[in-house]
Design a protein around this motif. Structure first.
Motif: not given
Length: 618
Positions: A515-516, A550-552, A576-581, A600-601
């Motif tokens: 994410i970074a 962003v949650l990781c 805005t809350v995002l999630l890595a995945g 996501a990727a």
């Protein structure tokens, strides 16, 4: 398999054994049973180029093709010159753009004294006036350093000026003097660039044929197709189609050998070294076939000028361009280009943007080639790629695909007809769009831009943001970075996003790093306070000053903690809350506490990052 004590006597595994090993690795990586894989699992590792060519993961004698003739013999795949001086290798050159004859002469002589072995001089259109060519060419030994002109609409005046200089020059063998006048009306028309018209180019060719020196009037500049987004086969096919149009225009009443002797080619070399090697080998095969059909196979050895790709160059982290141009020069040299030009690493930026001198950037470009020639000694071997199963197969496949594309243009009525109907531009645009999509989804890596960006580098100037080739591979991501620079100039800090790692380092580190890197490619700074408790989230939000989080973490951790973390972030003021995945990582039971989006990727990173920049007002 046990390793033999003597490596030289170790048994070579059979292809079937290798395939079995591939199946085992793929089954483990995909967490499936080997029986679920296809009968030939190695095909899962193959890659497809923008020309639709398949690049296999392994090449063996199963892929062996008949050996090509030696260099200097039809079809010239292995090189056009059987007697090239191996101590010289290819010609090293760089464009000279000085607008004054004395200044151009100083630049030319300095280049020749420091490693250049050919001269490429820009004339007219704000550069050197044709009348000052004699001053610019003072002191040159023309039989030692070939001369190439880029004169556009001034080509006729430039040719006359050069002839005047040559007429007063004494040489025992005038045929050893090589001059390329650079008339390129057909390819310049594609690029929308002013140039001499076709009748003028034909008149130049007639005059060149009558000269005792080796003068070629016409340059088929394939780089204009490449810079517009063309694939390798499209660049080659379009260049050959343009070359055919010149031949048809010149053929009336002229000897075909003389006509073929008026054409040379310029192609782009990229950091895909094997594709570049194959491109230059295939280009010679294609033009040799044209000469063969014209009844003069021995004259199908048109010279090739390689110029490192402008489209692959970047404005961001431009120092990486030195690596790109090194690979490109290597590929062009190994592929057999007669002349190679390496563009300066800061070519996509205005002069002085990086605080380095033009002489420094030019020296780095020149020395890139000199190191390859004088230390790596690449020029000491003719066609070093010969015999490689991969190179030979790629050369053959690329030549076939390029020939098919050329025939498509011919079926439209020829190069000019395909240009006027829009077919040529449409086909290239399709490839450009496909590559842009791959860059946006980060399937096509542009180091320093959409992968491993350096967000701490100095912001670009307004002039830099307004300059450059819009079809550069990384242009879309660089536009995002431009928005971040403007935000920084206005507010004193970059757009930010708070990272919220969940669980242990082992659980969240991969996604935190991902994410970074992703956020930085869009000019967004990732603030990582480390693992947070529910109570610590509010303080972290306040300290970060971010409106995006962003949650990781791992999928398992998301199932247990994502809902509560989303609720805490929203309560703390995160918009805005995002999630890595992927979305599947969060259970439906999370209800209203589900994230607002997922990073996501496989996402369109350009679109996602652009949306985030809009949310923060960039």
């Amino acid at each position: 398999m046990p390793i033999a004590s003597d490596p030289a006597s170790a048994p070579v595994p059979e292809y079937a054994a290798w395939r079995k090993g591939v199946a085992g690795v793929l089954a483990k990586a995909r967490r499936v049973d080997i029986a679920e894989l296809p009968e030939e699992p190695e095909h899962l590792l193959a890659e497809t180029t923008y020309d639709g060519l398949t690049v296999a993961p392994l090449y063996t004698r199963r892929d062996e093709l008949p050996e090509q003739p030696l260099p200097g013999a039809f079809p010239f795949v292995r090189g056009r010159d059987a007697t090239r001086d191996v101590h010289r290798g290819w010609y090293v050159t760089a464009p000279v753009t000085a607008a004054d004859g004395a200044a151009a002469n100083r630049e030319i002589l300095a280049g020749l004294e420091n490693g250049h072995s050919a001269v490429w001089l820009t004339v007219g259109d704000g550069a050197l006036p044709p009348a000052q060519l004699p001053a610019a060419l003072t002191g040159l030994f023309f039989e030692l350093a070939p001369l190439t002109l880029s004169a556009g609409v001034s080509a006729a005046e430039a040719a006359e000026a050069v002839y005047g200089v040559l007429d007063g020059y004494s040489a025992p063998d005038r045929s050893a003097i090589a001059v390329a006048l650079g008339a390129a009306p057909l390819t310049s028309r594609f690029a929308g660039r002013a140039d001499i018209d076709l009748p003028g180019a034909l008149a130049l060719a007639d005059a060149a044929i009558a000269r005792p020196e080796t003068v070629r009037a016409i340059t088929v500049d394939g780089t204009v197709f490449h810079d517009a987004g063309a694939s390798d086969a499209q660049e080659l096919g379009a260049a050959v189609a343009a070359g055919l149009e010149y031949l048809r225009a010149l053929a009336d009443g002229r000897d075909i050998a003389d006509v073929l002797g008026q054409v040379e080619f310029r192609f782009a070399a990229t950091d895909d070294q094997f594709a570049t090697i194959a491109k230059f080998r295939a280009a010679r095969q294609l033009w040799a076939r044209v000469a063969q059909v014209c009844g003069a196979p021995d004259f199908g050895d048109a010279p090739q000028h390689a110029v490192t790709s402008a489209a692959m160059m970047t404005q961001r982290d431009p120092w990486v361009n030195m690596l790109r141009t090194t690979l490109a020069a290597f590929g062009a040299g190994v592929g057999g280009a007669d002349t190679v030009t390496v563009l300066p690493f800061d070519v996509a930026l205005p002069a002085g943007e990086l605080g380095v001198s033009k002489s420094f950037a030019d020296r780095m470009a020149r020395n890139t080639q000199l190191l390859l020639l004088e230390e790596s000694r690449l020029g000491h071997v003719r066609d070093p790629g010969a015999g490689s199963w991969y190179v030979e197969e790629l050369t053959s496949a690329l030549a076939g695909t390029a020939w098919t594309f050329m025939r498509e243009l011919e079926a439209e009525g020829g190069y000019t007809a395909a240009l006027e109907s829009g077919l040529l531009a449409a086909r290239i645009e399709e490839t450009r769009a496909a590559r842009d999509a791959d860059v946006a989804h980060r399937r096509f890596a542009v180091t320093g831009v959409n992968e491993f960006p350096n967000l701490a580098e100095k912001p670009l100037s307004e002039a830099a943001r307004a300059a450059g080739l819009t079809t550069r591979y990384g242009a879309a991501f660089e536009a995002l970075r431009d928005r971040s620079d403007a935000y920084l100039a206005e507010r004193g800090s970059r757009p930010k996003a708070l990272l919220v790692p969940l669980g242990t380092v082992a659980e969240h580190n991969v996604r935190v790093t991902f994410i970074a890197n992703l956020l930085a490619s869009g000019g967004i700074e990732a603030v990582n306070p480390g693992p947070l408790t529910a109570e610590g989230i509010a303080a972290a939000v306040t300290e970060a000053g971010a409106s995006i989080a962003v949650l990781c973490g791992s999928d398992k951790r998301y199932g247990a903690e994502a809902g509560a973390a989303v609720a805490a972030l929203r309560a703390a003021g995160i918009e805005t809350v995002l999630l890595a995945g992927a979305a599947a990582a969060v259970a439906e039971s999370a209800g209203t506490q589900r994230p607002d989006g997922y990073l996501a990727a496989k996402i369109d990173a350009v679109a996602a990052l652009s949306d985030l920049l809009e949310k923060v007002g960039a």
